[in-house]
Design a protein around this motif. Structure first.
Motif, PDB file in Angstrom:
ATOM      1  N   LYS A 274      21.746  46.477 -18.591  1.00 17.63           N
ATOM      2  CA  LYS A 274      20.971  45.653 -17.664  1.00 17.63           C
ATOM      3  C   LYS A 274      19.476  45.886 -17.809  1.00 17.63           C
ATOM      4  O   LYS A 274      18.682  44.960 -17.626  1.00 17.63           O
ATOM      5  CB  LYS A 274      21.409  45.938 -16.221  1.00 17.63           C
ATOM      6  CG  LYS A 274      22.804  45.422 -15.893  1.00 17.63           C
ATOM      7  CD  LYS A 274      23.233  45.822 -14.485  1.00 17.63           C
ATOM      8  CE  LYS A 274      24.652  45.346 -14.195  1.00 17.63           C
ATOM      9  NZ  LYS A 274      25.098  45.795 -12.841  1.00 17.63           N
TER      10      LYS A 274
ATOM     11  N   ASN B  20      18.362  43.691 -20.495  1.00 20.83           N
ATOM     12  CA  ASN B  20      18.764  42.306 -20.254  1.00 20.83           C
ATOM     13  C   ASN B  20      18.406  41.921 -18.819  1.00 20.83           C
ATOM     14  O   ASN B  20      19.286  41.692 -17.990  1.00 20.83           O
ATOM     15  CB  ASN B  20      20.272  42.125 -20.472  1.00 20.83           C
ATOM     16  CG  ASN B  20      20.639  42.055 -21.935  1.00 20.83           C
ATOM     17  OD1 ASN B  20      20.422  41.052 -22.614  1.00 20.83           O
ATOM     18  ND2 ASN B  20      21.206  43.145 -22.442  1.00 20.83           N
TER      19      ASN B  20
ATOM     20  N   THR C 229      17.210  39.233 -17.547  1.00 21.55           N
ATOM     21  CA  THR C 229      17.404  37.840 -17.176  1.00 21.55           C
ATOM     22  C   THR C 229      18.471  37.214 -18.051  1.00 21.55           C
ATOM     23  O   THR C 229      18.733  37.679 -19.164  1.00 21.55           O
ATOM     24  CB  THR C 229      16.088  37.047 -17.331  1.00 21.55           C
ATOM     25  OG1 THR C 229      16.319  35.662 -17.039  1.00 21.55           O
ATOM     26  CG2 THR C 229      15.562  37.156 -18.754  1.00 21.55           C
ATOM     27  N   GLU C 230      19.093  36.156 -17.538  1.00 22.74           N
ATOM     28  CA  GLU C 230      20.072  35.397 -18.315  1.00 22.74           C
ATOM     29  C   GLU C 230      19.475  34.100 -18.836  1.00 22.74           C
ATOM     30  O   GLU C 230      20.183  33.263 -19.391  1.00 22.74           O
ATOM     31  CB  GLU C 230      21.310  35.087 -17.457  1.00 22.74           C
ATOM     32  CG  GLU C 230      22.169  36.289 -17.150  1.00 22.74           C
ATOM     33  CD  GLU C 230      22.819  36.868 -18.395  1.00 22.74           C
ATOM     34  OE1 GLU C 230      23.293  36.094 -19.234  1.00 22.74           O
ATOM     35  OE2 GLU C 230      22.836  38.109 -18.518  1.00 22.74           O
ATOM     36  N   ASP C 231      18.178  33.908 -18.688  1.00 21.93           N
ATOM     37  CA  ASP C 231      17.562  32.653 -19.113  1.00 21.93           C
ATOM     38  C   ASP C 231      17.595  32.519 -20.637  1.00 21.93           C
ATOM     39  O   ASP C 231      17.312  33.465 -21.372  1.00 21.93           O
ATOM     40  CB  ASP C 231      16.116  32.590 -18.628  1.00 21.93           C
ATOM     41  CG  ASP C 231      15.502  31.226 -18.872  1.00 21.93           C
ATOM     42  OD1 ASP C 231      15.693  30.343 -18.020  1.00 21.93           O
ATOM     43  OD2 ASP C 231      14.858  31.043 -19.918  1.00 21.93           O
TER      44      ASP C 231
ATOM     45  N   LEU D 194      16.448  35.088 -23.787  1.00 23.66           N
ATOM     46  CA  LEU D 194      17.503  35.671 -24.602  1.00 23.66           C
ATOM     47  C   LEU D 194      17.436  35.221 -26.059  1.00 23.66           C
ATOM     48  O   LEU D 194      17.817  35.977 -26.961  1.00 23.66           O
ATOM     49  CB  LEU D 194      18.876  35.333 -24.011  1.00 23.66           C
ATOM     50  CG  LEU D 194      19.210  36.036 -22.693  1.00 23.66           C
ATOM     51  CD1 LEU D 194      20.593  35.620 -22.208  1.00 23.66           C
ATOM     52  CD2 LEU D 194      19.150  37.546 -22.861  1.00 23.66           C
TER      53      LEU D 194
ATOM     54  N   ASN E 188      21.610  28.243 -23.309  1.00 21.30           N
ATOM     55  CA  ASN E 188      22.006  29.430 -22.569  1.00 21.30           C
ATOM     56  C   ASN E 188      23.012  30.217 -23.401  1.00 21.30           C
ATOM     57  O   ASN E 188      23.490  29.748 -24.439  1.00 21.30           O
ATOM     58  CB  ASN E 188      22.578  29.084 -21.190  1.00 21.30           C
ATOM     59  CG  ASN E 188      23.940  28.440 -21.247  1.00 21.30           C
ATOM     60  OD1 ASN E 188      24.069  27.279 -21.642  1.00 21.30           O
ATOM     61  ND2 ASN E 188      24.968  29.162 -20.863  1.00 21.30           N
TER      62      ASN E 188
ATOM     63  N   ARG F 197      28.099  35.683 -22.463  1.00 26.52           N
ATOM     64  CA  ARG F 197      28.236  36.999 -23.065  1.00 26.52           C
ATOM     65  C   ARG F 197      29.110  37.919 -22.222  1.00 26.52           C
ATOM     66  O   ARG F 197      29.243  37.735 -21.022  1.00 26.52           O
ATOM     67  CB  ARG F 197      26.851  37.649 -23.218  1.00 26.52           C
ATOM     68  CG  ARG F 197      25.787  36.730 -23.780  1.00 26.52           C
ATOM     69  CD  ARG F 197      24.434  37.403 -23.811  1.00 26.52           C
ATOM     70  NE  ARG F 197      23.932  37.732 -22.482  1.00 26.52           N
ATOM     71  CZ  ARG F 197      22.955  38.597 -22.232  1.00 26.52           C
ATOM     72  NH1 ARG F 197      22.379  39.237 -23.227  1.00 26.52           N
ATOM     73  NH2 ARG F 197      22.543  38.818 -21.007  1.00 26.52           N
ATOM     74  N   GLU F 198      29.670  38.934 -22.884  1.00 23.86           N
ATOM     75  CA  GLU F 198      30.342  39.997 -22.147  1.00 23.86           C
ATOM     76  C   GLU F 198      30.408  41.259 -23.011  1.00 23.86           C
ATOM     77  O   GLU F 198      30.516  41.187 -24.243  1.00 23.86           O
ATOM     78  CB  GLU F 198      31.748  39.587 -21.708  1.00 23.86           C
ATOM     79  CG  GLU F 198      32.766  39.443 -22.808  1.00 23.86           C
ATOM     80  CD  GLU F 198      34.159  39.160 -22.270  1.00 23.86           C
ATOM     81  OE1 GLU F 198      34.275  38.789 -21.087  1.00 23.86           O
ATOM     82  OE2 GLU F 198      35.129  39.315 -23.033  1.00 23.86           O
TER      83      GLU F 198
ATOM     84  N   SER G 216      29.300  37.191 -27.835  1.00 24.81           N
ATOM     85  CA  SER G 216      28.286  36.255 -27.363  1.00 24.81           C
ATOM     86  C   SER G 216      28.471  34.872 -27.972  1.00 24.81           C
ATOM     87  O   SER G 216      28.866  34.730 -29.136  1.00 24.81           O
ATOM     88  CB  SER G 216      26.898  36.799 -27.731  1.00 24.81           C
ATOM     89  OG  SER G 216      25.878  35.895 -27.381  1.00 24.81           O
TER      90      SER G 216
END
Length: 225
Positions: free
Chosen positions: A34, A37, A39-41, A45, A133, A136-137, A154
């Motif tokens: 985290k 990372n 942001t998820e924008d 990314l 966008n 991901r995991e 991803s």
């Protein structure tokens, strides 16, 4: 950042050295991931994956976001010194090109850099990236000597907007852009893409964190499959 230092010290004291698998849900793994990372924008990314996480812009995004998370009030000004200190702590880098940077983190749009005052100043609100966008995991994490390696699956998703519909294209990643799927979607209906539906064709990335003294620094992201 302080939590990561304490978690690392606990892990080191009680587990010793060597190679081993780590719990992906552990605080150490989650906090390291985290931290780099924020942001998820899609705009932010794409910089991470195209530049393996070490562009000046991305390091600034992470450093500024890390500073903001540690504050109890809304932040409008951040000194260059505070940013430089975070860059060294998180990336082990002593130099970065200071510049206008978009965060798209929490309620923060971004910061412009005032070279005369050597400080970052808040940019008024702005929207996020509507065209791309990432889905991901984390799938695994391991300790190898002085390194912690977090493995991620991803997908890169591109949206071509129209008045009546949006055309969605799913790629394996933002660099190779091998098409996996495409379809039209009603823009008035929320779309949730499940990575498990494409897991066999999703790209695999490795995040590497290296232990330096009493904490970990982020070395970058590598596309491995």
């Amino acid at each position: 950042m302080k939590k990561i230092l304490l978690l690392f010290l606990g892990l080191f004291m009680f587990s010793g050295c060597g190679n081993k698998n780590l719990d992906i849900h552990s605080e150490l793994v989650q906090d390291l991931y985290k931290e780099v990372n924020p942001t998820e924008d899609g705009l932010i990314l794409s910089d991470l994956y195209e530049n393996r996480g070490l562009s000046d812009n991305y390091m600034l995004v992470v450093a500024l976001s890390d500073y903001i998370r540690d504050q109890d009030v809304n932040v409008e000004v951040i000194s260059k010194e505070d940013v430089d200190r975070r860059i060294v702590s998180i990336f082990g880098k002593e130099e970065v090109k200071h510049q206008r940077t978009y965060l798209l983190f929490d309620e923060y749009c971004g910061f412009s850099y005032n070279s005369d005052l050597e400080q970052y100043e808040l940019i008024p609100g702005c929207g996020g990236d509507m065209y791309q966008n990432f889905v991901r995991e984390i799938v695994s994490a391991r300790e190898e000597g002085d390194n912690i390696i977090i493995t991620e699956k991803s997908l890169y998703v591109y949206w071509d907007w129209d008045i009546d519909y949006s055309h969605v294209t799913i790629y394996n990643n933002v660099v190779q852009k091998e098409k996996i799927d495409e379809f039209d979607h009603d823009p008035t209906v929320e779309l949730n893409i499940n990575i498990d539906d494409y897991i066999d064709r999703a790209s695999t990335y490795e995040y590497t964190f290296e232990r330096v003294d009493d904490h970990y620094i982020f070395k970058g992201v590598k596309l491995v499959d």
